[in-house]
Design a protein around this motif. Structure first.
Motif, PDB file in Angstrom:
ATOM      1  N   PRO A   1      12.793  37.193  95.220  1.00  0.00           N
ATOM      2  CA  PRO A   1      11.704  36.505  95.903  1.00  0.00           C
ATOM      3  C   PRO A   1      12.193  35.304  96.713  1.00  0.00           C
ATOM      4  CG  PRO A   1      11.784  35.824  93.627  1.00  0.00           C
ATOM      5  CD  PRO A   1      12.803  36.926  93.786  1.00  0.00           C
ATOM      6  N   ASP A   2      11.385  34.887  97.679  1.00  0.00           N
ATOM      7  CA  ASP A   2      11.690  33.678  98.444  1.00  0.00           C
ATOM      8  C   ASP A   2      11.496  32.431  97.586  1.00  0.00           C
ATOM      9  OD1 ASP A   2      12.237  34.972 100.973  1.00  0.00           O
ATOM     10  OD2 ASP A   2      10.079  35.339 101.126  1.00  0.00           O
ATOM     11  N   VAL A   3      10.496  32.470  96.715  1.00  0.00           N
ATOM     12  CA  VAL A   3      10.154  31.332  95.861  1.00  0.00           C
ATOM     13  C   VAL A   3       9.827  31.834  94.458  1.00  0.00           C
ATOM     14  CG1 VAL A   3       8.525  29.420  95.496  1.00  0.00           C
ATOM     15  CG2 VAL A   3       9.197  30.037  97.818  1.00  0.00           C
ATOM     16  N   VAL A   4      10.271  31.077  93.454  1.00  0.00           N
ATOM     17  CA  VAL A   4       9.902  31.324  92.061  1.00  0.00           C
ATOM     18  C   VAL A   4       9.121  30.108  91.583  1.00  0.00           C
ATOM     19  CG1 VAL A   4      10.718  31.678  89.697  1.00  0.00           C
ATOM     20  CG2 VAL A   4      11.988  32.675  91.619  1.00  0.00           C
ATOM     21  N   ILE A   5       7.944  30.341  91.019  1.00  0.00           N
ATOM     22  CA  ILE A   5       7.176  29.278  90.376  1.00  0.00           C
ATOM     23  C   ILE A   5       7.325  29.503  88.886  1.00  0.00           C
ATOM     24  CG2 ILE A   5       4.890  28.317  89.961  1.00  0.00           C
ATOM     25  CD1 ILE A   5       4.115  29.460  92.731  1.00  0.00           C
ATOM     26  N   THR A   6       7.777  28.481  88.155  1.00  0.00           N
ATOM     27  CA  THR A   6       7.945  28.644  86.710  1.00  0.00           C
ATOM     28  C   THR A   6       7.383  27.472  85.936  1.00  0.00           C
ATOM     29  OG1 THR A   6       9.508  29.137  84.925  1.00  0.00           O
ATOM     30  CG2 THR A   6      10.284  27.644  86.650  1.00  0.00           C
ATOM     31  N   ASP A   7       6.807  27.794  84.796  1.00  0.00           N
ATOM     32  CA  ASP A   7       6.413  26.797  83.812  1.00  0.00           C
ATOM     33  C   ASP A   7       7.682  26.385  83.079  1.00  0.00           C
ATOM     34  OD1 ASP A   7       4.948  25.220  82.079  1.00  0.00           O
ATOM     35  OD2 ASP A   7       4.087  26.888  80.965  1.00  0.00           O
ATOM     36  N   LEU A   8       7.654  25.256  82.395  1.00  0.00           N
ATOM     37  CA  LEU A   8       8.811  24.836  81.610  1.00  0.00           C
ATOM     38  C   LEU A   8       8.685  25.244  80.149  1.00  0.00           C
ATOM     39  CD1 LEU A   8       9.654  21.274  82.956  1.00  0.00           C
ATOM     40  CD2 LEU A   8      10.857  23.426  83.360  1.00  0.00           C
ATOM     41  N   SER A   9       7.507  25.108  79.603  1.00  0.00           N
ATOM     42  CA  SER A   9       7.291  25.350  78.184  1.00  0.00           C
ATOM     43  C   SER A   9       6.750  26.757  77.961  1.00  0.00           C
ATOM     44  CB  SER A   9       6.299  24.314  77.639  1.00  0.00           C
ATOM     45  OG  SER A   9       6.066  24.537  76.277  1.00  0.00           O
ATOM     46  N   MET A  10       7.638  27.639  77.511  1.00  0.00           N
ATOM     47  CA  MET A  10       7.257  29.023  77.240  1.00  0.00           C
ATOM     48  C   MET A  10       7.910  29.468  75.940  1.00  0.00           C
ATOM     49  SD  MET A  10       7.448  30.859  80.997  1.00  0.00           S
ATOM     50  CE  MET A  10       8.995  30.145  81.568  1.00  0.00           C
ATOM     51  N   LYS A  11       7.354  30.499  75.335  1.00  0.00           N
ATOM     52  CA  LYS A  11       7.958  31.061  74.128  1.00  0.00           C
ATOM     53  C   LYS A  11       9.292  31.695  74.499  1.00  0.00           C
ATOM     54  CE  LYS A  11       3.462  31.924  72.174  1.00  0.00           C
ATOM     55  NZ  LYS A  11       2.362  32.858  72.151  1.00  0.00           N
ATOM     56  N   GLY A  12      10.223  31.669  73.563  1.00  0.00           N
ATOM     57  CA  GLY A  12      11.548  32.225  73.868  1.00  0.00           C
ATOM     58  C   GLY A  12      12.335  31.234  74.716  1.00  0.00           C
ATOM     59  N   LEU A  13      13.012  31.752  75.721  1.00  0.00           N
ATOM     60  CA  LEU A  13      13.754  30.872  76.625  1.00  0.00           C
ATOM     61  C   LEU A  13      12.797  29.959  77.367  1.00  0.00           C
ATOM     62  CD1 LEU A  13      16.374  33.235  78.331  1.00  0.00           C
ATOM     63  CD2 LEU A  13      16.767  31.611  76.480  1.00  0.00           C
ATOM     64  N   SER A  14      13.217  28.751  77.616  1.00  0.00           N
ATOM     65  CA  SER A  14      12.377  27.799  78.344  1.00  0.00           C
ATOM     66  C   SER A  14      12.475  28.037  79.847  1.00  0.00           C
ATOM     67  CB  SER A  14      12.822  26.368  78.042  1.00  0.00           C
ATOM     68  OG  SER A  14      14.081  26.110  78.650  1.00  0.00           O
ATOM     69  N   GLY A  15      11.542  27.475  80.560  1.00  0.00           N
ATOM     70  CA  GLY A  15      11.588  27.525  82.012  1.00  0.00           C
ATOM     71  C   GLY A  15      12.799  26.782  82.562  1.00  0.00           C
ATOM     72  N   MET A  16      13.253  25.749  81.848  1.00  0.00           N
ATOM     73  CA  MET A  16      14.442  25.013  82.284  1.00  0.00           C
ATOM     74  C   MET A  16      15.664  25.923  82.189  1.00  0.00           C
ATOM     75  SD  MET A  16      15.128  21.975  83.524  1.00  0.00           S
ATOM     76  CE  MET A  16      13.987  20.777  82.857  1.00  0.00           C
ATOM     77  N   THR A  17      15.731  26.740  81.143  1.00  0.00           N
ATOM     78  CA  THR A  17      16.830  27.694  81.022  1.00  0.00           C
ATOM     79  C   THR A  17      16.757  28.725  82.140  1.00  0.00           C
ATOM     80  OG1 THR A  17      16.911  27.387  78.631  1.00  0.00           O
ATOM     81  CG2 THR A  17      17.933  29.387  79.498  1.00  0.00           C
ATOM     82  N   LEU A  18      15.560  29.194  82.447  1.00  0.00           N
ATOM     83  CA  LEU A  18      15.384  30.121  83.576  1.00  0.00           C
ATOM     84  C   LEU A  18      15.870  29.473  84.868  1.00  0.00           C
ATOM     85  CD1 LEU A  18      14.312  32.685  84.979  1.00  0.00           C
ATOM     86  CD2 LEU A  18      12.061  31.577  85.029  1.00  0.00           C
ATOM     87  N   LEU A  19      15.464  28.251  85.097  1.00  0.00           N
ATOM     88  CA  LEU A  19      15.902  27.514  86.289  1.00  0.00           C
ATOM     89  C   LEU A  19      17.425  27.449  86.347  1.00  0.00           C
ATOM     90  CD1 LEU A  19      15.491  25.541  88.708  1.00  0.00           C
ATOM     91  CD2 LEU A  19      15.209  23.716  87.009  1.00  0.00           C
ATOM     92  N   GLN A  20      18.062  27.105  85.255  1.00  0.00           N
ATOM     93  CA  GLN A  20      19.521  27.000  85.216  1.00  0.00           C
ATOM     94  C   GLN A  20      20.196  28.346  85.485  1.00  0.00           C
ATOM     95  OE1 GLN A  20      19.727  25.288  81.303  1.00  0.00           O
ATOM     96  NE2 GLN A  20      19.682  23.182  82.080  1.00  0.00           N
ATOM     97  N   LYS A  21      19.641  29.430  84.918  1.00  0.00           N
ATOM     98  CA  LYS A  21      20.219  30.755  85.146  1.00  0.00           C
ATOM     99  C   LYS A  21      20.086  31.169  86.616  1.00  0.00           C
ATOM    100  CE  LYS A  21      19.798  34.054  82.131  1.00  0.00           C
ATOM    101  NZ  LYS A  21      19.361  35.039  81.131  1.00  0.00           N
ATOM    102  N   ILE A  22      18.937  30.902  87.205  1.00  0.00           N
ATOM    103  CA  ILE A  22      18.740  31.249  88.618  1.00  0.00           C
ATOM    104  C   ILE A  22      19.674  30.417  89.492  1.00  0.00           C
ATOM    105  CG2 ILE A  22      17.114  31.123  90.552  1.00  0.00           C
ATOM    106  CD1 ILE A  22      14.900  31.943  88.555  1.00  0.00           C
TER     107      ILE A  22
END
Length: 161
Positions: free
Chosen positions: A50-71
């Motif tokens: 995608p051109d843009v990803v919108i993510t929450d930070l607080s989620m079950k399992g991996l956090s949105g911050m972890t998602l951000l770091q992986k991306i």
């Protein structure tokens, strides 16, 4: 002007649906996918590009911050916007320092999510935080961090992709 794609990652279906409706109302944007967890979000990011990803930070399992770091580890120029109910200065600074191109407080005007998507267009050299001005972090070391209102005062009111 072509449509730009947005991936929505949030563990609350009602939030994802709300974002999707706001985005669908803009003729220049389209939702290419939704994910209910950071794990699903990363898979969708790899598949959909995608051109843009919108993510929450607080989620079950991996956090949105972890998602951000992986991306960001995969593509440091990825357009990730963090949208969270937590909008203290240290959290905003952490998200931006980890590569987010914008931050939107969930307590802000719902239209801010679309504004943030447009503000992260490739030609813009600012990081945009859409939150209470008091929450805007100071001395983050992030170049060009501005509030949306400040950015709009210096930019044309149309969006150039």
């Amino acid at each position: 002007m072509s449509q730009h794609t947005v991936l929505i990652v949030d563990d609350h279906a009602i939030v994802r649906q709300g974002y999707a409706r706001l985005i669908a109302a803009d003729p220049h944007l389209s939702v290419c996918g939704e994910a209910g967890s950071a794990e699903e979000g990363y898979g969708a990011y790899l598949q959909l590009n995608p051109d843009v990803v919108i993510t929450d930070l607080s989620m079950k399992g991996l956090s949105g911050m972890t998602l951000l770091q992986k991306i960001m580890a995969r593509d440091k120029n990825a357009g990730v916007i963090v949208c969270s109910m937590y909008d203290d200065a240290s959290l905003i600074a952490s998200a931006l320092n980890n590569g987010a191109k914008g931050f939107v407080s969930k307590s802000s005007d719902p239209a801010n999510i679309v504004k943030a998507i447009h503000a992260r267009c490739p030609s813009v050299k600012h990081w945009v935080a859409l939150c209470d001005a008091a929450a805007l972090p100071q001395d983050t070391g992030i170049p060009h961090l501005v509030s949306y209102e400040s950015w709009m005062g210096a930019q044309p009111t149309h969006y150039a992709w």
